[in-house]
Design a protein around this motif. Structure first.
Motif, PDB file in Angstrom:
ATOM      1  N   SER A 106     -77.657  61.725 -29.402  1.00 19.55           N
ATOM      2  CA  SER A 106     -78.484  62.933 -29.379  1.00 19.55           C
ATOM      3  C   SER A 106     -79.740  62.760 -28.547  1.00 19.55           C
ATOM      4  N   ILE A 107     -80.125  61.510 -28.253  1.00 21.81           N
ATOM      5  CA  ILE A 107     -81.349  61.262 -27.489  1.00 21.81           C
ATOM      6  C   ILE A 107     -81.271  61.909 -26.112  1.00 21.81           C
ATOM      7  N   SER A 108     -80.097  61.891 -25.506  1.00 21.00           N
ATOM      8  CA  SER A 108     -79.926  62.468 -24.173  1.00 21.00           C
ATOM      9  C   SER A 108     -79.298  63.855 -24.209  1.00 21.00           C
ATOM     10  N   ALA A 109     -79.052  64.395 -25.392  1.00 19.80           N
ATOM     11  CA  ALA A 109     -78.376  65.699 -25.512  1.00 19.80           C
ATOM     12  C   ALA A 109     -79.376  66.825 -25.296  1.00 19.80           C
ATOM     13  N   SER A 110     -79.638  67.145 -24.030  1.00 23.03           N
ATOM     14  CA  SER A 110     -80.635  68.165 -23.701  1.00 23.03           C
ATOM     15  C   SER A 110     -80.085  69.581 -23.798  1.00 23.03           C
ATOM     16  N   ASN A 111     -78.771  69.727 -23.948  1.00 21.24           N
ATOM     17  CA  ASN A 111     -78.151  71.041 -24.083  1.00 21.24           C
ATOM     18  C   ASN A 111     -78.577  71.676 -25.404  1.00 21.24           C
ATOM     19  N   ARG A 112     -79.301  72.801 -25.326  1.00 28.86           N
ATOM     20  CA  ARG A 112     -79.833  73.432 -26.537  1.00 28.86           C
ATOM     21  C   ARG A 112     -78.730  73.957 -27.447  1.00 28.86           C
ATOM     22  N   SER A 119     -85.179  69.085 -31.339  1.00 30.80           N
ATOM     23  CA  SER A 119     -84.047  68.172 -31.253  1.00 30.80           C
ATOM     24  C   SER A 119     -84.493  66.724 -31.108  1.00 30.80           C
ATOM     25  N   VAL A 120     -83.531  65.831 -31.258  1.00 32.07           N
ATOM     26  CA  VAL A 120     -83.797  64.407 -31.033  1.00 32.07           C
ATOM     27  C   VAL A 120     -84.232  64.181 -29.589  1.00 32.07           C
ATOM     28  N   ALA A 121     -83.597  64.888 -28.650  1.00 36.31           N
ATOM     29  CA  ALA A 121     -83.989  64.768 -27.241  1.00 36.31           C
ATOM     30  C   ALA A 121     -85.425  65.234 -27.024  1.00 36.31           C
ATOM     31  N   ASP A 122     -85.847  66.295 -27.725  1.00 37.95           N
ATOM     32  CA  ASP A 122     -87.235  66.752 -27.636  1.00 37.95           C
ATOM     33  C   ASP A 122     -88.178  65.678 -28.178  1.00 37.95           C
ATOM     34  N   TRP A 123     -87.769  65.013 -29.251  1.00 34.75           N
ATOM     35  CA  TRP A 123     -88.571  63.930 -29.837  1.00 34.75           C
ATOM     36  C   TRP A 123     -88.718  62.773 -28.842  1.00 34.75           C
ATOM     37  N   TRP A 124     -87.637  62.437 -28.138  1.00 36.86           N
ATOM     38  CA  TRP A 124     -87.675  61.314 -27.187  1.00 36.86           C
ATOM     39  C   TRP A 124     -88.571  61.610 -25.995  1.00 36.86           C
ATOM     40  N   ARG A 125     -88.833  62.876 -25.725  1.00 41.25           N
ATOM     41  CA  ARG A 125     -89.704  63.208 -24.588  1.00 41.25           C
ATOM     42  C   ARG A 125     -91.087  62.576 -24.745  1.00 41.25           C
ATOM     43  N   THR A 126     -91.562  62.431 -25.978  1.00 42.40           N
ATOM     44  CA  THR A 126     -92.844  61.748 -26.181  1.00 42.40           C
ATOM     45  C   THR A 126     -92.737  60.299 -25.750  1.00 42.40           C
ATOM     46  N   VAL A 127     -91.646  59.642 -26.100  1.00 41.85           N
ATOM     47  CA  VAL A 127     -91.431  58.254 -25.689  1.00 41.85           C
ATOM     48  C   VAL A 127     -91.404  58.161 -24.161  1.00 41.85           C
ATOM     49  N   SER A 128     -90.758  59.120 -23.516  1.00 39.45           N
ATOM     50  CA  SER A 128     -90.584  59.061 -22.058  1.00 39.45           C
ATOM     51  C   SER A 128     -91.879  59.292 -21.291  1.00 39.45           C
ATOM     52  N   LEU A 129     -92.963  59.636 -21.968  1.00 37.97           N
ATOM     53  CA  LEU A 129     -94.252  59.803 -21.302  1.00 37.97           C
ATOM     54  C   LEU A 129     -94.855  58.467 -20.871  1.00 37.97           C
ATOM     55  N   TYR A 130     -94.402  57.375 -21.453  1.00 34.94           N
ATOM     56  CA  TYR A 130     -94.961  56.062 -21.121  1.00 34.94           C
ATOM     57  C   TYR A 130     -94.385  55.568 -19.793  1.00 34.94           C
ATOM     58  N   THR A 131     -95.236  54.942 -18.997  1.00 37.80           N
ATOM     59  CA  THR A 131     -94.859  54.491 -17.660  1.00 37.80           C
ATOM     60  C   THR A 131     -95.172  53.015 -17.469  1.00 37.80           C
ATOM     61  N   ASP A 132     -94.607  52.456 -16.392  1.00 38.23           N
ATOM     62  CA  ASP A 132     -94.970  51.107 -15.986  1.00 38.23           C
ATOM     63  C   ASP A 132     -96.045  51.168 -14.900  1.00 38.23           C
ATOM     64  N   GLN A 133     -96.357  50.041 -14.296  1.00 34.15           N
ATOM     65  CA  GLN A 133     -97.451  50.006 -13.319  1.00 34.15           C
ATOM     66  C   GLN A 133     -97.118  50.750 -12.027  1.00 34.15           C
ATOM     67  N   THR A 134     -95.843  51.069 -11.803  1.00 34.84           N
ATOM     68  CA  THR A 134     -95.454  51.842 -10.620  1.00 34.84           C
ATOM     69  C   THR A 134     -95.471  53.340 -10.898  1.00 34.84           C
ATOM     70  N   GLY A 135     -95.711  53.717 -12.159  1.00 37.10           N
ATOM     71  CA  GLY A 135     -95.689  55.122 -12.532  1.00 37.10           C
ATOM     72  C   GLY A 135     -94.328  55.613 -12.987  1.00 37.10           C
ATOM     73  N   ALA A 136     -93.354  54.708 -13.089  1.00 39.87           N
ATOM     74  CA  ALA A 136     -92.012  55.090 -13.530  1.00 39.87           C
ATOM     75  C   ALA A 136     -91.983  55.297 -15.043  1.00 39.87           C
ATOM     76  N   ASN A 137     -91.471  56.433 -15.477  1.00 40.73           N
ATOM     77  CA  ASN A 137     -91.408  56.750 -16.897  1.00 40.73           C
ATOM     78  C   ASN A 137     -90.234  56.061 -17.582  1.00 40.73           C
ATOM     79  N   ILE A 138     -90.374  55.885 -18.891  1.00 41.35           N
ATOM     80  CA  ILE A 138     -89.229  55.448 -19.686  1.00 41.35           C
ATOM     81  C   ILE A 138     -88.105  56.460 -19.504  1.00 41.35           C
ATOM     82  N   SER A 139     -86.907  55.969 -19.339  1.00 43.88           N
ATOM     83  CA  SER A 139     -85.761  56.829 -19.056  1.00 43.88           C
ATOM     84  C   SER A 139     -85.443  57.760 -20.225  1.00 43.88           C
TER      85      SER A 139
END
Length: 356
Positions: A106-112, A119-139
């Motif tokens: 469900s983490i990747s299930a973006s289909n409403r 949804s679980v995917a909406d919840w994971w969007r907070t996690v994906s806000l974190y980046t590394d030193q290159t600016g790449a977000n968590i997948s």
């Protein structure tokens, strides 16, 4: 506690907070709350210890704090599509496996249509806000890349933190799993008859990385145990409550999928995956100066599931027509109750089921 899902008896006292969002049109859902007296939790340890602080009259303040010194320490985050390699240690019912896999998928299930908001995917969007030193977000792409069942309890019915790594080594050497340095997460799930060092006493799950001396490689991994028969009142709260609460609490809430132990595991799995993705080698995102005992993005929101939470109150969540408690929707009509995560944007705990 370092890389661990802190025992709720302590962590429920940490005030937590909310984010901006609204609940979608869900005709079956209604708000349900759970309010417990924080003195019950302190009195088990030291009744002389005062509450950490009282709740603010402003909802927007709860859980947010300028004193939370979350820092980026220049290490990697999991910015490439994440492959989860599941290790089922012990005997699991097919229904239990399916429940956990539905959460992970469900983490990747973006289909409403597949998973309506929140949804679980909406919840994971907070996690994906974190980046590394290159600016790449968590997948935001998370998949189950393989499964291995250790039905013979090859390392016994009691595991230590080190023997958990030996379980991974057994799975890798048996060839069902590749050595996935770049994208892999190795998730060890122990059955309800398996005891693990510090389980129930200090942790419900933890994450770290494997030692080459044990596994042959450095691989990010997480462990979570099924507390259903060992300590549901600790690791599956609020679906079970401590007996010492007596009549002072509201009673346990109904788990969304009817399995106290596994429904409780789901929130711990979410907690550990969020932290493993943002701090896989314990040198990326955490608060505190000691990397051996970091406070991570899940730890900061322990015990908070909805708006207004803190001080022993889980916040405003929902229940369906059967009275089952949840705050997120998943694939195949699943519902889950999963703790919130610290948002680097809001500087507060966030969840898509927030009311404000």
């Amino acid at each position: 506690m370092a890389m661990a899902h802190m025992i709720l008896l302590i962590s429920l006292l940490v005030p937590s907070l909310l984010c901006t969002a609204t609940i979608s049109n869900n005709e079956e859902a209604e708000v349900q709350t759970l309010n417990t007296n924080p003195s019950h939790y302190y009195s088990k340890f030291n009744p002389q210890v005062p509450p950490l602080r009282t709740l603010s009259s402003s909802k927007r303040f709860e859980g947010s704090s300028e004193f939370v010194k979350l820092k980026y320490h220049m290490g990697p985050v999991l910015s490439s599509p994440i492959n989860i390699y599941l290790i089922w240690y012990g005997k699991w019912a097919p229904s239990q496996k399916l429940l956990i896999k539905d959460f992970l998928l469900s983490i990747s299930a973006s289909n409403r249509r597949a998973a309506p908001y929140p949804s679980v995917a909406d919840w994971w969007r907070t996690v994906s806000l974190y980046t590394d030193q290159t600016g790449a977000n968590i997948s935001r792409s998370v998949s189950i890349a393989g499964e291995y069942a250790d039905l013979r309890y090859s390392h016994g019915n009691h595991l230590t933190r080190l023997s958990v790594q030996e379980v991974i080594a057994t799975a890798v050497r048996s060839k069902p799993f590749p050595v996935d340095h770049r994208n892999g997460i190795y998730l060890i799930l122990t059955a309800e008859d398996v005891t693990v060092e510090d389980f129930c006493r200090a942790v419900c799950g933890f994450h770290y990385f494997t030692f080459p001396s044990k596994v042959g490689y450095t691989l990010p991994y997480a462990w979570v145990g099924n507390s259903g028969k060992q300590c549901p009142e600790v690791c599956a709260y609020p679906f079970a409550v401590p007996g010492y609460m007596g009549g002072g609490g509201p009673g346990q809430l109904s788990p969304p999928n009817g399995d106290v132990g596994v429904d409780g595991m789901v929130s711990v799995i979410g907690h550990e995956l969020a932290e493993l993705s943002s701090n896989p080698l314990v040198n990326a995102w955490y608060a505190g100066e000691d990397p051996t005992a970091p406070t991570e993005i899940g730890d900061l929101c322990e015990g908070l599931y909805g708006t207004g939470g803190g001080g022993g109150y889980i916040g405003s969540v929902m229940k369906d027509r059967e009275g089952r408690t949840f705050n997120l929707n998943g694939r195949n009509g699943r519902k889950f109750l999963v703790q919130w995560i610290w948002s680097p944007v809001l500087k507060a705990c966030a969840g898509p089921n927030a009311l404000d």
